[in-house]
Design an enzyme around this catalytic site. Structure first.
Site, PDB file in Angstrom:
ATOM      1  N   ARG A 142       8.188  14.475 -11.602  1.00  0.00           N
ATOM      2  CA  ARG A 142       8.166  14.214 -10.310  1.00  0.00           C
ATOM      3  C   ARG A 142       9.293  14.680  -9.314  1.00  0.00           C
ATOM      4  NH1 ARG A 142       4.126   9.412  -9.859  1.00  0.00           N
ATOM      5  NH2 ARG A 142       4.907   8.887  -7.571  1.00  0.00           N
ATOM      6  N   TYR A 184       9.240  16.642  -6.123  1.00  0.00           N
ATOM      7  CA  TYR A 184       8.896  16.048  -4.808  1.00  0.00           C
ATOM      8  C   TYR A 184       9.950  15.078  -4.438  1.00  0.00           C
ATOM      9  CZ  TYR A 184       5.972  13.679  -1.418  1.00  0.00           C
ATOM     10  OH  TYR A 184       5.564  13.220  -0.205  1.00  0.00           O
ATOM     11  N   ARG A 198      -5.048  11.078  -5.804  1.00  0.00           N
ATOM     12  CA  ARG A 198      -4.331   9.973  -5.733  1.00  0.00           C
ATOM     13  C   ARG A 198      -5.220   8.618  -5.790  1.00  0.00           C
ATOM     14  NH1 ARG A 198      -0.526  11.029  -0.611  1.00  0.00           N
ATOM     15  NH2 ARG A 198      -2.093  12.416  -0.172  1.00  0.00           N
ATOM     16  N   SER A 220      -8.446   7.543  -3.583  1.00  0.00           N
ATOM     17  CA  SER A 220      -9.610   8.283  -3.495  1.00  0.00           C
ATOM     18  C   SER A 220     -10.278   8.627  -4.631  1.00  0.00           C
ATOM     19  CB  SER A 220      -9.134   9.799  -2.758  1.00  0.00           C
ATOM     20  OG  SER A 220      -7.752  10.181  -3.270  1.00  0.00           O
ATOM     21  N   ASN A 221      -9.292   8.830  -5.880  1.00  0.00           N
ATOM     22  CA  ASN A 221      -9.833   8.928  -6.903  1.00  0.00           C
ATOM     23  C   ASN A 221     -10.988   7.680  -7.412  1.00  0.00           C
ATOM     24  OD1 ASN A 221      -8.477  11.095  -8.000  1.00  0.00           O
ATOM     25  ND2 ASN A 221      -7.503  10.174  -9.589  1.00  0.00           N
ATOM     26  N   PHE A 222     -10.463   6.453  -7.186  1.00  0.00           N
ATOM     27  CA  PHE A 222     -11.265   5.269  -7.607  1.00  0.00           C
ATOM     28  C   PHE A 222     -12.472   5.358  -6.800  1.00  0.00           C
ATOM     29  CE2 PHE A 222      -7.938   2.066  -9.157  1.00  0.00           C
ATOM     30  CZ  PHE A 222      -7.788   2.701 -10.273  1.00  0.00           C
ATOM     31  N   GLN A 262       1.151  -1.818 -12.656  1.00  0.00           N
ATOM     32  CA  GLN A 262       2.119  -1.290 -11.761  1.00  0.00           C
ATOM     33  C   GLN A 262       1.390  -1.759 -10.328  1.00  0.00           C
ATOM     34  OE1 GLN A 262      -0.240   0.585 -13.706  1.00  0.00           O
ATOM     35  NE2 GLN A 262      -0.326   2.508 -12.952  1.00  0.00           N
ATOM     36  N   ARG A 315       1.791  -1.045  -5.965  1.00  0.00           N
ATOM     37  CA  ARG A 315       1.934  -0.044  -4.765  1.00  0.00           C
ATOM     38  C   ARG A 315       1.395  -0.871  -3.635  1.00  0.00           C
ATOM     39  NH1 ARG A 315       3.438   2.533  -8.344  1.00  0.00           N
ATOM     40  NH2 ARG A 315       3.358   4.568  -8.744  1.00  0.00           N
ATOM     41  N   PRO A 333       6.524   5.236 -10.830  1.00  0.00           N
ATOM     42  CA  PRO A 333       7.107   3.929 -10.409  1.00  0.00           C
ATOM     43  C   PRO A 333       6.336   2.764 -10.743  1.00  0.00           C
ATOM     44  CG  PRO A 333       7.190   5.642  -8.918  1.00  0.00           C
ATOM     45  CD  PRO A 333       6.498   6.215  -9.700  1.00  0.00           C
TER      46      PRO A 333
END
Ligand code: UDP
Length: 305
Positions: free
Chosen positions: A140, A143, A184, A187-189, A207, A209, A270
């Site tokens: 990562r 970025y 991400r 959108s994936n789900f 995890q 967010r 993260p």
């Protein structure tokens, strides 16, 4: 007022462009279309306030502008890891070129930084004065370090040339305008659920967010640009949610019969991410308003098209 939006064909950029056009402002969109989508401007084709230039910002360009909104850079881990050296170049050379352009035009400059600069944070919530805990050699890093050098350049241009700089550390954002192949989480789900596939949870799904709806974020960006002085702020939602909880919400909304599978957690992912947004509230009077249920429903509608 002429606005230059770099990365204006991307998810956040294109939503910002639409809002600026709705406000009657002139917009030049600069994008190399590597991850952005020209179809986002279908309804602006004949709008005389809108101009599109296909250009890669690692090469300098001369344009007359009053405000630069600098968003150009792939932002999804899946996309920015395809060509990590190019990602670093975009962040470094691209940001220098755009700051140089701001200097020549005496333009205001807003840099789209990222919560990523906090790295694998040891502090919750993350406030602007937290310096982060960053791996400089991981997958990562292109970025993370790219956004960090971008911030560093912004403040050097501010100190050396007195440029009017705004830095937005943008946390996870979602909503209409997201590309189906973005890679991400949300959108994936949604795409998986709409095609009756199992949702792919990386790791144990514990995890977290904090997901901010795009309209809220754009409002924050506009307010930040209007601020009278150089300023750096977190912009994001402070409602923390686990990945597993997001999966359950989307399954409930799309098809309660669906299930999920567990896949390996990517390197340096993260474990917790949540912004402290008190500074945004006190400086620009901003906090997000749209709750995740309403935001997800709107995003599902958009991704069904
Ligand atoms: N994630 C997941 N399944 C997916 C895509 C992402 O479980 O299909 C997880 C990912 O490992 C991370 C979180 O969702 O913990 C958010 O990932 P995203 O790629 O949206 O952005 P990040 O916040 O990591 O930059």
């Amino acid at each position: 007022m002429i606005n230059l939006v770099t990365g204006g064909a991307g998810f956040i950029g294109s939503n910002l462009v639409s809002e600026l056009i709705n406000k009657g402002e002139k917009v030049i969109c600069l994008d190399d279309l590597s991850t952005g989508d020209i179809n986002n401007f279908e309804n602006l084709k004949n709008n005389s306030n809108f101009n599109f230039i296909e250009h890669d910002i690692i090469n300098p360009i001369k344009i007359k502008t009053d405000k630069i909104w600098h968003f150009a850079c792939p932002a999804s881990p899946k996309k920015y890891q395809v060509d990590p050296i190019k990602t670093s170049k975009t962040c470094y050379l691209g940001t220098i070129n755009m700051l140089q352009l701001a200097k020549e035009n005496k333009a205001k400059f807003l840099f789209a930084s990222s919560s990523e600069i906090y790295g694998i944070s040891k502090k919750f919530p993350q406030s602007e004065n937290y310096l982060g805990y960053v791996n400089s050699t991981g997958i990562r890093s292109c970025y993370t370090e790219g956004k960090r050098i971008g911030e560093s350049l912004c403040f050097d241009f501010y100190r050396k040339y007195n440029l009017d700089i705004k830095v937005a550390r943008i946390f996870n954002t979602y909503g209409p305008g997201m590309n189906k192949n973005d890679g991400r989480l949300i959108s994936n789900f949604i795409v998986q659920a709409l095609s009756n596939k199992e949702l792919t949870i990386y790791g144990d799904g514990k995890q977290t967010r904090s997901f901010c709806y795009i309209d809220d974020l754009v409002e924050g960006l506009l307010k930040l640009m209007d601020y009278s002085d150089t300023l750096l702020l977190n912009l994001g939602s402070d409602t923390e949610i686990s990945i597993l909880e997001v999966a359950k919400l989307i399954i409930e909304m799309v098809n309660p019969k669906l299930n999920w599978i567990y896949l390996p957690l990517p390197e340096d992912d993260p474990i917790r991410r949540k912004p402290d947004i008190k500074l945004a509230y006190s400086k620009i009077g901003w906090s997000p308003r749209i709750d995740i249920n309403e935001g997800l429903r709107n995003t599902i509608k958009h991704l069904m098209k």
